[in-house]
Structures are given as C-alpha cells and as structure tokens.
Design a protein around this motif. Structure first.
Motif, PDB file in Angstrom:
ATOM      1  N   UNK A   1       0.843  -1.205   0.000  1.00 56.83           N
ATOM      2  CA  UNK A   1       0.000   0.000   0.000  1.00 56.83           C
ATOM      3  C   UNK A   1       0.875   1.250   0.000  1.00 56.83           C
ATOM      4  N   UNK A   2       1.932   1.241   0.804  1.00 56.20           N
ATOM      5  CA  UNK A   2       2.834   2.396   0.860  1.00 56.20           C
ATOM      6  C   UNK A   2       3.504   2.641  -0.488  1.00 56.20           C
ATOM      7  N   UNK A   3       3.947   1.569  -1.126  1.00 54.99           N
ATOM      8  CA  UNK A   3       4.579   1.716  -2.449  1.00 54.99           C
ATOM      9  C   UNK A   3       3.567   2.244  -3.465  1.00 54.99           C
ATOM     10  N   UNK A   4       2.336   1.732  -3.426  1.00 51.98           N
ATOM     11  CA  UNK A   4       1.295   2.214  -4.326  1.00 51.98           C
ATOM     12  C   UNK A   4       0.970   3.678  -4.089  1.00 51.98           C
ATOM     13  N   UNK A   5       0.855   4.074  -2.820  1.00 52.93           N
ATOM     14  CA  UNK A   5       0.561   5.477  -2.487  1.00 52.93           C
ATOM     15  C   UNK A   5       1.700   6.380  -2.950  1.00 52.93           C
ATOM     16  N   UNK A   6       2.924   5.938  -2.745  1.00 51.00           N
ATOM     17  CA  UNK A   6       4.089   6.717  -3.173  1.00 51.00           C
ATOM     18  C   UNK A   6       4.084   6.870  -4.689  1.00 51.00           C
ATOM     19  N   UNK A   7       3.781   5.791  -5.386  1.00 53.02           N
ATOM     20  CA  UNK A   7       3.738   5.827  -6.849  1.00 53.02           C
ATOM     21  C   UNK A   7       2.647   6.777  -7.339  1.00 53.02           C
ATOM     22  N   UNK A   8       1.470   6.702  -6.734  1.00 51.92           N
ATOM     23  CA  UNK A   8       0.382   7.607  -7.119  1.00 51.92           C
ATOM     24  C   UNK A   8       0.726   9.062  -6.808  1.00 51.92           C
ATOM     25  N   UNK A   9       1.360   9.287  -5.675  1.00 58.03           N
ATOM     26  CA  UNK A   9       1.730  10.650  -5.289  1.00 58.03           C
ATOM     27  C   UNK A   9       2.704  11.266  -6.288  1.00 58.03           C
ATOM     28  N   UNK A  10       3.635  10.461  -6.777  1.00 55.49           N
ATOM     29  CA  UNK A  10       4.652  10.967  -7.705  1.00 55.49           C
ATOM     30  C   UNK A  10       4.213  10.936  -9.167  1.00 55.49           C
ATOM     31  N   UNK A  11       3.018  10.414  -9.445  1.00 60.67           N
ATOM     32  CA  UNK A  11       2.560  10.315 -10.834  1.00 60.67           C
ATOM     33  C   UNK A  11       2.120  11.652 -11.383  1.00 60.67           C
TER      34      UNK A  11
END
Length: 90
Positions: free
Chosen positions: A80-90
């Motif tokens: 979840x943290x990796x997904x949130x980080x990826x979405x935040x940086x998209x």
C-alpha cells in the motif's frame, strides 16, 4: 512436493513479473543485436533466482521472530505504501 502450493506460487510470481521493470529491462538488453540472447536469458534468470533466494531466506528468518499473520500485515502495508508513493509521484 506440494504441487498445489508450487502452482500457486508460480502463477502469482509469474503474473507479478509480467510487464514489470525487470522484464522491460531484460527486453531492452535482448534488443541489442550485439548481445547474445542466451547471455541475456541466463543472466536475467540467475538474477531472479538470487533475488528469490534472498526472499526465501529473509522470509524464513523473519518467520522465526514474527508471527506469520503480522508478516502478512506488514507486507500488505508495504505494498500500500509503495502504491501510495507511486500515485503521489505520478
């Protein structure tokens, strides 16, 4: 060998690896006409075997100290943290 577990792990890892950065990097190396396709295959396969071995060893060691249920929670929170980080940086 428990074939049901084997197939479950195989399918899970196979699907997870399709189209990821590892496969794309391997595809780019293989696209170079000057590079042996056998070398690319063997090197990429060896890298995945070593990475998997590290995962198995780490999982075995962690399971001695942390309850399996909590390891699942930790892994889930990590994804979840990796997904949130990826979405935040998209």
């Amino acid at each position: 060998m428990d074939w049901k577990i084997f197939l479950t792990i195989f399918v899970s890892v196979f699907i997870a690896e399709l189209g990821d950065k590892t496969q794309l990097a391997t595809m780019l190396f293989a696209a170079d006409k000057a590079v042996s396709k056998t070398t690319v295959f063997l090197a990429a396969s060896a890298a995945l075997v070593v990475a998997s071995a590290i995962g198995v060893i780490a999982g075995s060691l962690l399971s001695e100290y942390i309850n399996e249920k909590y390891l699942h929670y930790i892994a889930g929170m990590g994804f979840i943290a990796i997904g949130a980080y990826t979405l935040y940086n998209a």
